[in-house]
Scaffold this motif. Structure first.
Motif, mmCIF file in Angstrom:
data_model
loop_
_atom_site.group_PDB
_atom_site.id
_atom_site.type_symbol
_atom_site.label_atom_id
_atom_site.label_comp_id
_atom_site.label_asym_id
_atom_site.label_seq_id
_atom_site.Cartn_x
_atom_site.Cartn_y
_atom_site.Cartn_z
ATOM 1 N N LEU A 10 28.939 -11.253 -56.318
ATOM 2 C CA LEU A 10 28.437 -10.046 -56.976
ATOM 3 C C LEU A 10 27.060 -10.289 -57.584
ATOM 4 C CD1 LEU A 10 31.820 -9.011 -58.613
ATOM 5 C CD2 LEU A 10 30.506 -7.563 -57.056
ATOM 6 N N LYS A 11 26.877 -11.470 -58.124
ATOM 7 C CA LYS A 11 25.577 -11.804 -58.715
ATOM 8 C C LYS A 11 24.503 -11.850 -57.626
ATOM 9 C CE LYS A 11 23.486 -14.811 -62.161
ATOM 10 N NZ LYS A 11 23.617 -16.003 -62.989
ATOM 11 N N ALA A 12 24.883 -12.432 -56.486
ATOM 12 C CA ALA A 12 23.933 -12.501 -55.361
ATOM 13 C C ALA A 12 23.566 -11.102 -54.873
ATOM 14 C CB ALA A 12 24.546 -13.320 -54.233
ATOM 15 N N ALA A 13 24.480 -10.162 -55.068
ATOM 16 C CA ALA A 13 24.216 -8.773 -54.639
ATOM 17 C C ALA A 13 23.443 -7.994 -55.700
ATOM 18 C CB ALA A 13 25.546 -8.092 -54.347
ATOM 19 N N GLY A 14 22.999 -8.675 -56.739
ATOM 20 C CA GLY A 14 22.166 -8.031 -57.763
ATOM 21 C C GLY A 14 22.939 -7.399 -58.897
ATOM 22 N N LYS A 15 24.221 -7.677 -58.968
ATOM 23 C CA LYS A 15 25.027 -7.117 -60.054
ATOM 24 C C LYS A 15 25.168 -8.143 -61.180
ATOM 25 C CE LYS A 15 25.776 -3.588 -57.440
ATOM 26 N NZ LYS A 15 24.858 -2.462 -57.637
ATOM 27 N N THR A 16 25.411 -7.627 -62.379
ATOM 28 C CA THR A 16 25.763 -8.518 -63.499
ATOM 29 C C THR A 16 27.280 -8.492 -63.574
ATOM 30 O OG1 THR A 16 23.743 -7.859 -64.616
ATOM 31 C CG2 THR A 16 25.404 -8.972 -65.950
ATOM 32 N N PRO A 17 27.947 -9.583 -63.152
ATOM 33 C CA PRO A 17 29.399 -9.492 -62.960
ATOM 34 C C PRO A 17 30.223 -9.093 -64.192
ATOM 35 C CG PRO A 17 28.528 -11.439 -61.879
ATOM 36 C CD PRO A 17 27.400 -10.861 -62.683
ATOM 37 N N ILE A 18 29.931 -9.698 -65.368
ATOM 38 C CA ILE A 18 30.851 -9.478 -66.503
ATOM 39 C C ILE A 18 30.125 -8.867 -67.702
ATOM 40 C CG2 ILE A 18 32.524 -10.571 -68.057
ATOM 41 C CD1 ILE A 18 32.674 -12.889 -66.008
ATOM 42 N N PHE A 19 30.746 -7.829 -68.257
ATOM 43 C CA PHE A 19 30.248 -7.201 -69.477
ATOM 44 C C PHE A 19 31.262 -7.472 -70.577
ATOM 45 C CE2 PHE A 19 29.127 -3.402 -72.120
ATOM 46 C CZ PHE A 19 27.771 -3.655 -72.243
ATOM 47 N N LEU A 20 30.788 -7.755 -71.765
ATOM 48 C CA LEU A 20 31.712 -7.960 -72.898
ATOM 49 C C LEU A 20 30.991 -7.750 -74.213
ATOM 50 C CD1 LEU A 20 31.074 -11.032 -74.208
ATOM 51 C CD2 LEU A 20 32.236 -11.746 -72.158
ATOM 52 N N ALA A 21 31.763 -7.517 -75.254
ATOM 53 C CA ALA A 21 31.200 -7.317 -76.597
ATOM 54 C C ALA A 21 31.168 -8.660 -77.317
ATOM 55 C CB ALA A 21 32.035 -6.302 -77.368
ATOM 56 N N GLY A 22 30.065 -9.380 -77.124
ATOM 57 C CA GLY A 22 29.962 -10.716 -77.719
ATOM 58 C C GLY A 22 29.732 -10.690 -79.213
ATOM 59 N N LYS A 23 29.305 -9.553 -79.737
ATOM 60 C CA LYS A 23 29.015 -9.470 -81.175
ATOM 61 C C LYS A 23 30.286 -9.627 -82.012
ATOM 62 C CE LYS A 23 26.485 -6.426 -84.239
ATOM 63 N NZ LYS A 23 25.979 -5.060 -84.352
ATOM 64 N N VAL A 24 31.423 -9.268 -81.428
ATOM 65 C CA VAL A 24 32.682 -9.420 -82.164
ATOM 66 C C VAL A 24 33.553 -10.525 -81.562
ATOM 67 C CG1 VAL A 24 32.743 -7.062 -83.047
ATOM 68 C CG2 VAL A 24 33.744 -7.558 -80.824
ATOM 69 N N GLY A 25 32.953 -11.344 -80.712
ATOM 70 C CA GLY A 25 33.683 -12.520 -80.211
ATOM 71 C C GLY A 25 34.641 -12.261 -79.066
ATOM 72 N N MET A 26 34.417 -11.178 -78.298
ATOM 73 C CA MET A 26 35.340 -10.889 -77.190
ATOM 74 C C MET A 26 35.327 -11.994 -76.137
ATOM 75 S SD MET A 26 37.022 -8.226 -77.936
ATOM 76 C CE MET A 26 37.781 -7.574 -76.469
ATOM 77 N N GLN A 27 34.256 -12.797 -76.107
ATOM 78 C CA GLN A 27 34.201 -13.902 -75.157
ATOM 79 C C GLN A 27 35.354 -14.880 -75.363
ATOM 80 O OE1 GLN A 27 32.022 -13.073 -77.437
ATOM 81 N NE2 GLN A 27 31.073 -14.786 -78.476
ATOM 82 N N GLY A 28 35.912 -14.870 -76.560
ATOM 83 C CA GLY A 28 37.067 -15.717 -76.842
ATOM 84 C C GLY A 28 38.231 -15.416 -75.908
ATOM 85 N N GLY A 29 38.279 -14.183 -75.403
ATOM 86 C CA GLY A 29 39.352 -13.796 -74.481
ATOM 87 C C GLY A 29 39.350 -14.640 -73.221
ATOM 88 N N ILE A 30 38.156 -15.055 -72.795
ATOM 89 C CA ILE A 30 38.079 -15.895 -71.592
ATOM 90 C C ILE A 30 38.744 -17.236 -71.876
ATOM 91 C CG2 ILE A 30 36.479 -17.115 -70.046
ATOM 92 C CD1 ILE A 30 34.473 -14.825 -70.561
#
Lengths: 299, 451
Positions: free
Chosen positions: B198-218
């Motif tokens: 997806l990145k190679a196709a010019g897309k940004t694969p993942i969106f998340l709300a990092g301001k509240v720490g949603m990256q912790g879900g990963i």
């Protein structure tokens, strides 16, 4: 028994007592009692939820804070000191600059003064939410400006290096109008003959500012610096709305709020932090007053 | 005497006001068929789907009970608003049915830890919540799940009405994946390959709300599946408890190899997130993601945001799956997070009515609508959340889901580092390396428990 418009002389003696009793009771209930309760709670393990037990634990919260939890407490104190110093210095510098610019007669200046003071009357929640939207890295206008200037993206309030300066900038934007008003009042108290004498002596604008305006603004500076520092020391609401205390913006006030009222709150530990903040306020406030008053006397 | 007259007037006014207050008080607390209404107070945090449904159920309840008026209160969880409302309602002893986040068993640490419970667990321990175990409506629910969510010493102190796919839950745009001939990935390697494509196709694969720490879900998604690998779903509470004990005894800590491996995978996924995600707020993330239908194929967010996503873009063809955290598809199961739990405080002024409201709520037909509105997974064995197109993957994978693992016990006020890695400081959101973060967490944990 003499008569008077407010009753007999005997009853009149009670009027002053009755007059001060209402605010006095208010102060006892909403000032003294919570303060004393905070001191007591700081020696307990207590969730703060109704009906839950209050367990006295001596100095456990103080010991924890300065040993096991020092890793959390010290960064909060450090951030608070940076926040207070940065906001106090910059807000006063900007407030003074604005006062010099706006201390002129005319309706347009009255309008501009009102405009600059206006953010002060907005609630912290409104200001915080507005700036959070402005600084949104995907849809906010700040992103367009940043991209135009630096040709890169920024997370703004989600950036560990930018978040604290941005929160400080919002705080300064909100309250520099207040500082401006106090400085304008100070400027208007400086007698005109002093300026005339300086002009006769051939002093330029910078010299007049350095040797006349600045020294004679000492009382206004004392009030402004003291009020700004005290107001900033307890600040937590604006930071809570803008960053939630993340990205290096957690001050002691916010740490206290989180500990006392956040999810899984412990009012006991939060009260200990409140006492600590009181101590810090006393030291900084006392130190500032001493130094500024001394400066006033020397001048 | 002039002073006596105002005093007399004042006394009369006070007496009159007191009488009026007494009249209105008796009016509000009285019951009967001839008009005076009882007010049932219900409060929950703002989740658009849940709020809409609760209002509809309240109207249904008022219709069935003409003498009852429902005072429904809700506010956002942002900036501590919900905590303030919930606490003030409890302090004033005026709330009958109150939503709480399920405390789970982690909230009741063993006595040897000397850690005092906080939040709803403190209320339960202090006898401030009604034990609902023997209420007839509780028979509708899976009691093991209820015990795990809000059980204490044999009692069950609430109705856990909603549980969500939280850790590692990913919303995806079905049409965008179909455009690139992709199906829902089943292994970690497959997921990374999809992101790369997806990145190679010019897309940004993942969106998340990092301001509240949603990256912790990963991190949590990978961690849950890794630690539960090869274990039965029912063992998850024991796995949590064993890990907490191991941390407490010092045989495990955050800088062990297992967490280094999890962290390495976390960083592999994080290279595909929106570069400015750290500044994105959770209040805006689901809506922003939904309206941008031609980019951001994945959104890291719990299934609780279904209503917000679908309201923002009703035409969007979305689905939800859980990040496959391992390369063994069988281990990549759904960790389920117990969430909204209705409790009845012992101070509730109308306990009987509260039980009647909960009875109506628990009726399978009503509960089915609640599930549909909230996107929650069912806690009633006889009801399933079917008929919702975005839940197709989730419905196929609920049978082997397990209760999300909880973090080790830490004392209140402990540093955030003690509870696990600080996702705000860990690269790429922050600038600290994985080793720095894990060593800091390990040290903070050890210090926080006084060892």
């Amino acid at each position: 028994m003499s008569r008077c418009p407010f009753g007999t002389s005997r009853t009149r003696r009670f009027i002053p007592w009755a007059s001060i009793s209402i605010p006095g009771i208010g102060w006892l209930l909403f000032g003294l009692y919570p303060s004393l309760a905070t001191i007591v709670y700081s020696f307990t393990q207590y969730s703060g939820l109704p009906g839950t037990p209050v367990n006295f634990c001596g100095f456990c919260n103080y010991t924890n804070g300065f040993t096991a939890l020092w890793g959390e407490l010290w960064p909060a104190i450090k951030t608070t000191l940076i926040y207070v110093a940065g906001v106090t210095i910059l807000q006063n510098a900007i407030g003074l600059g604005l006062a010099m610019l706006m201390n002129r007669p005319g309706r347009s200046y009255t309008f501009y003064r009102a405009l600059i003071f206006m953010p002060q009357i907005f609630s912290v929640a409104v200001v915080g939410t507005t700036f959070a939207l402005i600084l949104d890295p995907i849809t906010g206008p700040a992103e367009n400006a940043w991209h135009g200037i630096f040709h890169s993206t920024s997370a703004f309030l989600g950036d560990n290096t930018l978040a604290l300066p941005l929160v400080m900038a919002v705080n300064i934007w909100m309250f520099s109008g207040y500082s401006m008003l106090i400085y304008i009042a100070g400027l208007r108290n400086i007698p005109k003959p002093v300026y005339e004498a300086a002009a006769l002596d051939g002093a330029g604008k910078w010299r007049v500012f350095r040797h006349v305006t600045w020294p004679l603004l000492a009382p206004a500076t004392t009030v402004n610096v003291f009020l700004t520092a005290m107001g900033t020391l307890g600040e937590y609401a604006l930071i809570l709305v803008l960053t939630g205390g993340n990205f290096g913006t957690k001050t002691l006030g916010l740490y206290m709020y989180d500990s006392a009222f956040g999810s899984n709150a412990q009012l006991g530990y939060g009260s200990m932090l409140a006492i600590l903040q009181f101590g810090l306020t006393l030291v900084i406030g006392g130190g500032l007053l001493w130094a500024l008053r001394r400066r006033e006397i020397q001048l | 005497m002039s002073i006596r007259r105002p005093v007399a007037i004042g006394i009369v006014a006070v007496v009159a006001a007191t009488s009026a207050a007494a009249c209105s008080s008796s009016k509000s607390s009285g019951s009967g068929s001839a008009g005076p209404k009882e007010t049932l107070t219900i409060a929950e945090w703002t989740n658009p789907g849940a709020v809409d449904y609760t209002k509809a159920l309240d109207a249904q309840f008022e219709k069935a009970h003409p003498n009852v008026k429902i005072n429904f209160q809700n506010t956002s969880t942002a900036n501590g608003a919900w905590g303030q409302l919930s606490n003030s309602l409890l302090q004033s002893k005026s709330v009958d049915v109150l939503a709480q986040f399920a405390p789970t068993q982690k909230a009741f640490p063993p006595s040897f830890t000397n850690i005092k419970p906080g939040g709803p667990a403190a209320l339960i321990e202090a006898g401030q919540l009604v034990d609902l175990k023997d209420q007839p409506f509780m028979k509708n629910y899976d009691m093991t799940a209820q015990q795990s969510a809000i059980g204490y010493n044999g009692g069950v102190y609430g109705v856990m009405a909603a549980e969500y796919a939280g850790a590692g839950a990913i919303w995806y745009k079905k049409d965008l994946l179909a455009k690139y001939n992709m199906t829902v990935p089943t292994t970690f390697t497959e997921f990374l390959a999809d992101c790369a494509k997806l990145k190679a196709a010019g897309k940004t694969p993942i969106f998340l709300a990092g301001k509240v720490g949603m990256q912790g879900g990963i991190w949590q998604g990978i961690e849950n599946q890794t630690l539960m690998a090869g274990k039965q779903p029912a063992d998850s509470t024991q796995v949590s408890s064993d890990r907490a004990n191991a941390f407490w005894n010092g045989t495990q800590n955050w800088n062990n190899q297992a967490y280094k491996d999890i962290g390495a995978k976390y960083q592999q996924v994080m290279q595909y997130i929106e570069p400015a995600a750290a500044g994105v707020d959770q209040q805006t993330a689901p809506g922003l993601w939904a309206v941008k239908s031609d980019d951001y194929p994945f959104l890291l967010d719990g299934s609780w945001d279904s209503s917000t996503i679908l309201k923002a873009n009703p035409k969007l063809n979305v689905g939800l799956f859980v990040l496959p955290g391992t390369d063994n598809a069988a281990d990549n199961r759904v960790p389920v997070k117990p969430d909204l739990t209705w409790v009845v405080p012992t101070s509730a002024p109308h306990k009987d009515l509260a039980m009647e409201w909960l009875t109506m709520f628990s009726d399978p037909a009503n509960y089915q609508n609640w599930l549909k509105a909230t996107g929650s997974m069912s806690t009633e064995p006889s009801v399933s959340n079917s008929g919702t197109s975005w839940m197709d993957w989730l419905n196929q994978h609920t049978s082997d889901s397990f209760v999300q693992l909880t973090t080790p016990w830490i004392p209140q006020g402990a540093s955030n580092d003690a509870a696990g890695p600080d996702y705000y400081k860990l690269a790429p959101i922050g600038s600290d390396s994985l080793d720095t973060i894990l060593n800091r967490s390990a040290s903070a944990y050890t210090k926080s428990i006084g060892k």
